[in-house]
Design a protein around this motif. Sequence first.
Motif, PDB file in Angstrom:
ATOM      1  N   VAL A 122      45.914  20.040   9.235  1.00 35.86           N
ATOM      2  CA  VAL A 122      45.646  20.797   8.019  1.00 35.86           C
ATOM      3  C   VAL A 122      45.979  19.894   6.841  1.00 35.86           C
ATOM      4  CG1 VAL A 122      46.197  22.867   6.691  1.00 35.86           C
ATOM      5  CG2 VAL A 122      46.183  22.950   9.201  1.00 35.86           C
ATOM      6  N   THR A 123      45.008  19.655   5.969  1.00 36.12           N
ATOM      7  CA  THR A 123      45.193  18.659   4.922  1.00 36.12           C
ATOM      8  C   THR A 123      44.293  18.985   3.731  1.00 36.12           C
ATOM      9  OG1 THR A 123      45.131  16.276   4.475  1.00 36.12           O
ATOM     10  CG2 THR A 123      43.520  17.119   6.066  1.00 36.12           C
ATOM     11  N   ARG A 124      43.895  17.937   3.011  1.00 41.67           N
ATOM     12  CA  ARG A 124      43.057  18.109   1.821  1.00 41.67           C
ATOM     13  C   ARG A 124      41.915  17.091   1.840  1.00 41.67           C
ATOM     14  NH1 ARG A 124      44.351  20.942  -2.394  1.00 41.67           N
ATOM     15  NH2 ARG A 124      43.112  19.530  -3.703  1.00 41.67           N
ATOM     16  N   PHE A 125      40.780  17.503   1.255  1.00 37.91           N
ATOM     17  CA  PHE A 125      39.638  16.598   1.170  1.00 37.91           C
ATOM     18  C   PHE A 125      39.947  15.375   0.311  1.00 37.91           C
ATOM     19  CE2 PHE A 125      37.083  20.308   2.499  1.00 37.91           C
ATOM     20  CZ  PHE A 125      36.282  19.710   3.453  1.00 37.91           C
ATOM     21  N   ASP A 126      40.846  15.515  -0.667  1.00 33.21           N
ATOM     22  CA  ASP A 126      41.154  14.372  -1.531  1.00 33.21           C
ATOM     23  C   ASP A 126      42.212  13.447  -0.920  1.00 33.21           C
ATOM     24  OD1 ASP A 126      43.440  15.889  -1.858  1.00 33.21           O
ATOM     25  OD2 ASP A 126      43.124  16.304  -3.983  1.00 33.21           O
ATOM     26  N   LYS A 127      42.654  13.757   0.300  1.00 32.55           N
ATOM     27  CA  LYS A 127      43.652  12.917   0.957  1.00 32.55           C
ATOM     28  C   LYS A 127      43.086  12.127   2.135  1.00 32.55           C
ATOM     29  CE  LYS A 127      47.883  15.519  -0.118  1.00 32.55           C
ATOM     30  NZ  LYS A 127      49.060  16.226   0.467  1.00 32.55           N
ATOM     31  N   VAL A 128      42.182  12.736   2.884  1.00 34.37           N
ATOM     32  CA  VAL A 128      41.640  12.070   4.068  1.00 34.37           C
ATOM     33  C   VAL A 128      40.130  12.251   4.117  1.00 34.37           C
ATOM     34  CG1 VAL A 128      43.750  12.352   5.424  1.00 34.37           C
ATOM     35  CG2 VAL A 128      41.982  14.101   5.527  1.00 34.37           C
ATOM     36  N   THR A 129      39.483  11.363   4.839  1.00 27.23           N
ATOM     37  CA  THR A 129      38.047  11.462   5.065  1.00 27.23           C
ATOM     38  C   THR A 129      37.785  11.424   6.571  1.00 27.23           C
ATOM     39  OG1 THR A 129      37.841   9.062   4.826  1.00 27.23           O
ATOM     40  CG2 THR A 129      37.405  10.412   2.872  1.00 27.23           C
ATOM     41  N   ALA A 130      36.573  11.801   6.959  1.00 24.22           N
ATOM     42  CA  ALA A 130      36.227  11.890   8.377  1.00 24.22           C
ATOM     43  C   ALA A 130      35.151  10.866   8.731  1.00 24.22           C
ATOM     44  CB  ALA A 130      35.760  13.303   8.716  1.00 24.22           C
ATOM     45  N   TYR A 131      34.824  10.818  10.012  1.00 19.09           N
ATOM     46  CA  TYR A 131      33.938   9.779  10.553  1.00 19.09           C
ATOM     47  C   TYR A 131      32.621   9.681   9.778  1.00 19.09           C
ATOM     48  CZ  TYR A 131      31.341   7.026  14.007  1.00 19.09           C
ATOM     49  OH  TYR A 131      30.592   6.062  14.638  1.00 19.09           O
ATOM     50  N   TRP A 132      31.897  10.793   9.660  1.00 23.43           N
ATOM     51  CA  TRP A 132      30.579  10.719   9.036  1.00 23.43           C
ATOM     52  C   TRP A 132      30.638  10.728   7.519  1.00 23.43           C
ATOM     53  CZ3 TRP A 132      27.234   8.393  11.560  1.00 23.43           C
ATOM     54  CH2 TRP A 132      27.058   8.598  12.926  1.00 23.43           C
ATOM     55  N   THR A 133      31.643  11.359   6.935  1.00 20.82           N
ATOM     56  CA  THR A 133      31.743  11.296   5.472  1.00 20.82           C
ATOM     57  C   THR A 133      32.095   9.880   5.025  1.00 20.82           C
ATOM     58  OG1 THR A 133      34.012  12.134   5.646  1.00 20.82           O
ATOM     59  CG2 THR A 133      32.284  13.731   5.145  1.00 20.82           C
ATOM     60  N   ASP A 134      32.781   9.120   5.857  1.00 23.87           N
ATOM     61  CA  ASP A 134      33.023   7.710   5.554  1.00 23.87           C
ATOM     62  C   ASP A 134      31.729   6.913   5.545  1.00 23.87           C
ATOM     63  OD1 ASP A 134      35.746   7.878   5.226  1.00 23.87           O
ATOM     64  OD2 ASP A 134      36.206   7.385   7.313  1.00 23.87           O
TER      65      ASP A 134
END
Length: 499
Positions: A368-380
């Motif tokens: 559980v986190t935030r979009f402004d803290k981590v990114t994912a495989y395809w969004t990268d």
Amino acid sequence: MLKRALSGLLAAGVILGVGELVSVPFGPNSSPFYAVGSAVVDNTPEAVREWAIDTFGTSDKTALFVGMSLIIAALAAVAGMMRAPRGAVLFAGLGAVGVIAALTRSGSTLLDAIPTVAGVAVGIVMLNALIRAAEAPEPAQGMSRRSFLGLAVAAGAVAVVAGTAGRMIGQARSVTANRLAFLLPTPKPQAPIPPGADLNTTMNIDGLASYITPNEDFYRIDTALVLPQVPSDTWKLRIHGMVERELEITFEDLMQREAVEKTVTLTCVSNVVGGELVGNATWIGYPLKDLLEEAGIQDGADMVLSSSHDAFTAGTPLEVLLDGRDALLAVGMNGQPLPVRHGYPARLVVPGLYGYVSATKWVTDLEVTRFDKVTAYWTDRGWGELGPIKTASRIDTPRSGGTVPAGKTMIAGVAWHQHLGISGVDIQIDEGNWMPATLSEEYSKDTWRQWVLEWDAPPGNHIIRARASDANGDIQTSMTADTVPDGATGYPQISVSVS
């Protein structure tokens, strides 16, 4: 030169075979062939990736393997024809690529380099031996022919036996037996699916997709070149991050909870207009909302980063998992334990989002986190963060480019907008008026609906288009857009000849 080219090919086979066998204790992703293949998948430009999916569909991985094999064969032949020690240097360079590919995979260790190093070492020894035999001095030519033939047979045997043994041992360690012994939980049943939800039960329309997609026909698009083998008795799901209490859930824990049964349509963001990367299945699983709320969500969290056993990640909007929709940790599919290719022993199923942000297979971790803290495989890799499903339709029959007899013809297909629902489908023949199709009975707003229109087909060539309307009456857009960055749009269109 022919013998030297053959020497390179045989030596490359030895490298791959030995690498496959040595990879057994370290896991299939350390195999030099699959390590490089995974690196290719991870680093392929989006335009090339989408071209591959559009061209080869669910056979994209097979196409990759064939392409890699041809490239390896060409380089191996070149290595064999090069003057010593250049061929060995070329093999060493290719080995370095394999080592880098193995070590840059998420979760890798230095041990993952061993299969490639061992394979290349044996392959170079074999290459040098074969070339020496092929180029023996003229007086010994008869002996050299026999020596070369014997070494060639030995090299081929090593390549085949080592590769086959490595593959068989790996398969013996697969989760097939574990899956066969897996007992699905008895779920709280959903409402029965009415016969009217499937037009094939009453009209038997040839070519129309069934309401429930059989497991063997359900599309598969993911980044795993080797299917992760995760036994249910060792599987754990960790829920952590911005939570009040970290949870670690096993299957023994899950069996103490009430499972539910839900029918949900899934769609791949790589699905082109009118494409087949969509399917509808009945899933058995556990509400993600319950699991997340048990962990306690801290203020400010807006995303759940899910990770698979093979380190794939997806970022799902937290609000979608908590708003009451049937977002599941799924363990069953159409009355069976999840097929391994579809995520056994557990995966995510989230209505209303494309799979790249929601449908993580072989899932083992929820942060559980935030979009402004981590990114994912395809969004990268340039895809949109949120991935909401768009209203879409598909014409299943008649097939584009086909011929139908003049007279009464059924035009039929499916339409979907998960978690909003479909209220209508219209059909246009050539440039004529849009005509309303007959819809199947709606079972759930999270599943597709079939549709059919009876057409009195006149002779000639015709263009047929379809468009769907969502539950709010909004018509799918006619604007044509590519799959990147958040899903294709436009009207599906086919051409038919009437005779």
